[in-house]
Design a protein around this motif. Structure first.
Motif, PDB file in Angstrom:
ATOM      1  N   ARG A 128      -4.295 -14.901   2.663  1.00 38.18           N
ATOM      2  CA  ARG A 128      -3.441 -14.663   1.499  1.00 38.18           C
ATOM      3  C   ARG A 128      -3.171 -13.180   1.271  1.00 38.18           C
ATOM      4  N   SER A 129      -4.180 -12.337   1.488  1.00 34.01           N
ATOM      5  CA  SER A 129      -4.031 -10.911   1.175  1.00 34.01           C
ATOM      6  C   SER A 129      -3.034 -10.203   2.081  1.00 34.01           C
ATOM      7  N   ASN A 130      -2.559 -10.889   3.121  1.00 31.38           N
ATOM      8  CA  ASN A 130      -1.539 -10.311   3.994  1.00 31.38           C
ATOM      9  C   ASN A 130      -0.140 -10.410   3.397  1.00 31.38           C
ATOM     10  N   TYR A 131       0.019 -11.186   2.318  1.00 30.03           N
ATOM     11  CA  TYR A 131       1.350 -11.445   1.775  1.00 30.03           C
ATOM     12  C   TYR A 131       1.587 -10.700   0.467  1.00 30.03           C
ATOM     13  N   ILE A 132       2.815 -10.289   0.276  1.00 29.65           N
ATOM     14  CA  ILE A 132       3.214  -9.636  -0.964  1.00 29.65           C
ATOM     15  C   ILE A 132       3.357 -10.681  -2.071  1.00 29.65           C
ATOM     16  N   SER A 133       2.959 -10.321  -3.268  1.00 33.93           N
ATOM     17  CA  SER A 133       3.211 -11.150  -4.447  1.00 33.93           C
ATOM     18  C   SER A 133       4.339 -10.486  -5.226  1.00 33.93           C
ATOM     19  N   LEU A 134       5.461 -11.149  -5.342  1.00 34.09           N
ATOM     20  CA  LEU A 134       6.612 -10.554  -6.020  1.00 34.09           C
ATOM     21  C   LEU A 134       6.320 -10.301  -7.497  1.00 34.09           C
ATOM     22  N   ARG A 135       5.552 -11.190  -8.114  1.00 31.35           N
ATOM     23  CA  ARG A 135       5.212 -10.996  -9.529  1.00 31.35           C
ATOM     24  C   ARG A 135       4.271  -9.807  -9.701  1.00 31.35           C
ATOM     25  N   ARG A 136       3.248  -9.706  -8.856  1.00 31.99           N
ATOM     26  CA  ARG A 136       2.309  -8.590  -8.962  1.00 31.99           C
ATOM     27  C   ARG A 136       2.989  -7.270  -8.599  1.00 31.99           C
ATOM     28  N   LEU A 137       3.916  -7.318  -7.644  1.00 31.59           N
ATOM     29  CA  LEU A 137       4.657  -6.107  -7.291  1.00 31.59           C
ATOM     30  C   LEU A 137       5.476  -5.623  -8.481  1.00 31.59           C
ATOM     31  N   ARG A 138       6.135  -6.554  -9.143  1.00 32.57           N
ATOM     32  CA  ARG A 138       6.924  -6.192 -10.324  1.00 32.57           C
ATOM     33  C   ARG A 138       6.031  -5.563 -11.394  1.00 32.57           C
ATOM     34  N   SER A 139       4.844  -6.140 -11.572  1.00 32.52           N
ATOM     35  CA  SER A 139       3.905  -5.600 -12.552  1.00 32.52           C
ATOM     36  C   SER A 139       3.425  -4.211 -12.148  1.00 32.52           C
ATOM     37  N   ALA A 140       3.182  -4.014 -10.839  1.00 33.31           N
ATOM     38  CA  ALA A 140       2.727  -2.706 -10.354  1.00 33.31           C
ATOM     39  C   ALA A 140       3.788  -1.638 -10.588  1.00 33.31           C
ATOM     40  N   VAL A 141       5.046  -2.007 -10.392  1.00 33.60           N
ATOM     41  CA  VAL A 141       6.140  -1.055 -10.625  1.00 33.60           C
ATOM     42  C   VAL A 141       6.198  -0.678 -12.107  1.00 33.60           C
ATOM     43  N   GLU A 142       6.006  -1.660 -12.979  1.00 32.22           N
ATOM     44  CA  GLU A 142       6.099  -1.414 -14.418  1.00 32.22           C
ATOM     45  C   GLU A 142       4.978  -0.513 -14.932  1.00 32.22           C
ATOM     46  N   ARG A 143       3.783  -0.613 -14.342  1.00 33.56           N
ATOM     47  CA  ARG A 143       2.656   0.186 -14.840  1.00 33.56           C
ATOM     48  C   ARG A 143       2.217   1.250 -13.839  1.00 33.56           C
ATOM     49  N   ALA A 144       3.136   1.676 -12.988  1.00 37.41           N
ATOM     50  CA  ALA A 144       2.805   2.632 -11.924  1.00 37.41           C
ATOM     51  C   ALA A 144       2.231   3.936 -12.464  1.00 37.41           C
ATOM     52  N   THR A 145       2.800   4.454 -13.536  1.00 37.30           N
ATOM     53  CA  THR A 145       2.365   5.764 -14.035  1.00 37.30           C
ATOM     54  C   THR A 145       0.933   5.753 -14.555  1.00 37.30           C
ATOM     55  N   SER A 146       0.455   4.588 -14.974  1.00 41.40           N
ATOM     56  CA  SER A 146      -0.920   4.511 -15.474  1.00 41.40           C
ATOM     57  C   SER A 146      -1.903   4.038 -14.406  1.00 41.40           C
ATOM     58  N   MET A 147      -1.382   3.655 -13.211  1.00 37.09           N
ATOM     59  CA  MET A 147      -2.245   3.140 -12.155  1.00 37.09           C
ATOM     60  C   MET A 147      -2.378   4.094 -10.973  1.00 37.09           C
ATOM     61  N   PHE A 148      -1.323   4.851 -10.689  1.00 36.27           N
ATOM     62  CA  PHE A 148      -1.321   5.705  -9.502  1.00 36.27           C
ATOM     63  C   PHE A 148      -1.237   7.171  -9.894  1.00 36.27           C
ATOM     64  N   ALA A 149      -1.793   8.021  -9.011  1.00 35.54           N
ATOM     65  CA  ALA A 149      -1.844   9.445  -9.331  1.00 35.54           C
ATOM     66  C   ALA A 149      -1.123  10.316  -8.308  1.00 35.54           C
ATOM     67  N   SER A 150      -1.092   9.886  -7.048  1.00 37.77           N
ATOM     68  CA  SER A 150      -0.537  10.749  -6.002  1.00 37.77           C
ATOM     69  C   SER A 150       0.915  10.401  -5.697  1.00 37.77           C
ATOM     70  N   GLU A 151       1.636  11.391  -5.188  1.00 34.56           N
ATOM     71  CA  GLU A 151       3.031  11.166  -4.806  1.00 34.56           C
ATOM     72  C   GLU A 151       3.115  10.181  -3.647  1.00 34.56           C
ATOM     73  N   GLY A 152       2.085  10.195  -2.785  1.00 37.97           N
ATOM     74  CA  GLY A 152       2.061   9.242  -1.675  1.00 37.97           C
ATOM     75  C   GLY A 152       2.026   7.809  -2.164  1.00 37.97           C
ATOM     76  N   GLU A 153       1.270   7.554  -3.225  1.00 34.35           N
ATOM     77  CA  GLU A 153       1.203   6.205  -3.789  1.00 34.35           C
ATOM     78  C   GLU A 153       2.545   5.797  -4.389  1.00 34.35           C
ATOM     79  N   PHE A 154       3.163   6.710  -5.120  1.00 42.58           N
ATOM     80  CA  PHE A 154       4.470   6.396  -5.713  1.00 42.58           C
ATOM     81  C   PHE A 154       5.514   6.146  -4.623  1.00 42.58           C
ATOM     82  N   ALA A 155       5.467   6.945  -3.554  1.00 44.92           N
ATOM     83  CA  ALA A 155       6.424   6.780  -2.458  1.00 44.92           C
ATOM     84  C   ALA A 155       6.221   5.437  -1.762  1.00 44.92           C
TER      85      ALA A 155
END
Length: 328
Positions: A128-155
């Motif tokens: 399962r962990s090999n597959y993208i979750s579209l819902r979790r991806l959407r959530s990650a995009v919405e809370r990116a600024t509070s979850m990620f710190a490096s430009e590499g992560e944002f990219a």
């Protein structure tokens, strides 16, 4: 009349007719016959085969013959006048290395599909962990600024988001360059964070699409880790893989270690630290608690982190005193 191992691997068999350089090997033929007999008699078989024997064909051919038995046997009418055919089986082939999986899926199975007089279905099963979750991806995009710190992560998050709109497979093997683990972990399909049919992206879910293909396949190629993860889940009444009749382990010398990892229990300081960092990362001052504005709980996470470090320090001290050095 059913097809036999001889019809496929013999000196006048279908592979010999297709490949001019094909050489019928006595060791390969003997192994194939032994595998066919073990499947028919529903018993275990242990085979040691040296390099050059051609063991993948030696187990694939009888496995396919068993899985497609109903396609070879002429249909007969039962007492009610309805047509019946011989029973079919689902076969799992489990390997340890990705290179062998690729060989089976890209070379061996396609060749056998081209020489057999009937079709069979095969699929590479990924965790399962090999597959993208579209819902979790959407959530990650919405809370990116509070979850990620490096430009590499944002990219990487932007790149994964763009890829998710184009991919038809949705798995890590389909992306040009693997994203950072911290990014993929927030976007991958996760059993503990899955809404199933209630998910708004269920109909587009790459993982469940793959699951449906697996359910309809006759030959399933998996790795040992996935197979033993499935066995562990079955003890809890769940499963990853569908029910199957035959399992063939190639590269079986690694089974003991893999089984121990998945059927046993273990905990590492890095695992606990990773989970705590997802809640609140001291270095980056980001995490789920920050996103949800739960600043009062940060102190609890810090206290848990210190207690965890003390626990593993004490454990290491005990280990040194007891003379054990293998970490188990």
């Amino acid at each position: 009349m059913t097809t036999s191992v001889t019809d496929i691997l013999g000196p006048k068999g279908r592979i010999a007719a297709r490949l001019k350089q094909y050489e019928c090997r006595s060791e390969q033929f003997a192994m194939a016959e032994a595998v066919a007999a073990a499947i028919a008699e529903k018993r275990h078989l242990l085979v040691e085969a040296g390099t050059g024997v051609g063991k993948s064909f030696a187990y694939l051919v009888p496995a396919i013959l068993a899985a497609t038995q109903d396609q070879q046997t002429p249909k007969q009418e039962n007492d009610g006048g309805e047509e019946e055919s011989g029973p079919s089986r689902r076969v799992i082939v489990s390997t340890h290395t990705i290179s062998l999986q690729e060989q089976l899926m890209s070379k061996d199975l396609p060749l056998l599909k081209s020489v057999l007089p009937w079709e069979f279905t095969s699929v590479l099963v990924k965790g399962r962990s090999n597959y993208i979750s579209l819902r979790r991806l959407r959530s990650a995009v919405e809370r990116a600024t509070s979850m990620f710190a490096s430009e590499g992560e944002f990219a990487d998050l932007r790149r994964v988001n763009a890829w998710s709109r184009e991919t038809t497979d949705g798995s890590l093997s389909d992306i040009d360059r693997r994203p950072l683990p911290s990014v993929w972990d927030e976007a991958r399909s996760d059993h503990g964070n899955c809404m199933g049919r209630k998910c708004p992206t269920y109909n587009q879910c790459f993982y469940y699409r793959a699951r449906r293909r697996v359910q309809n396949a006759q030959i399933l190629v998996v790795n040992h880790a996935l197979y033993f993860s499935d066995l562990a889940l079955r003890r809890e009444g769940a499963s990853i893989l569908p029910n199957h009749d035959v399992v063939i382990f190639d590269e079986a010398h690694t089974l003991e270690a893999v089984a121990g990892d998945h059927l046993g229990m273990s905990v590492a300081s890095s695992q606990v630290e990773y989970a705590l960092n997802k809640l609140y990362n001291e270095r980056t001052q980001r995490g789920l608690l920050v996103h949800h504005d739960l600043n009062d709980e940060v102190e609890s996470v810090d206290r848990c982190r210190h207690l965890t470090r003390d626990f593993f320090d004490d454990l290491r001290a005990w280990q040194q005193l007891s003379g054990r050095s293998n970490g188990r």
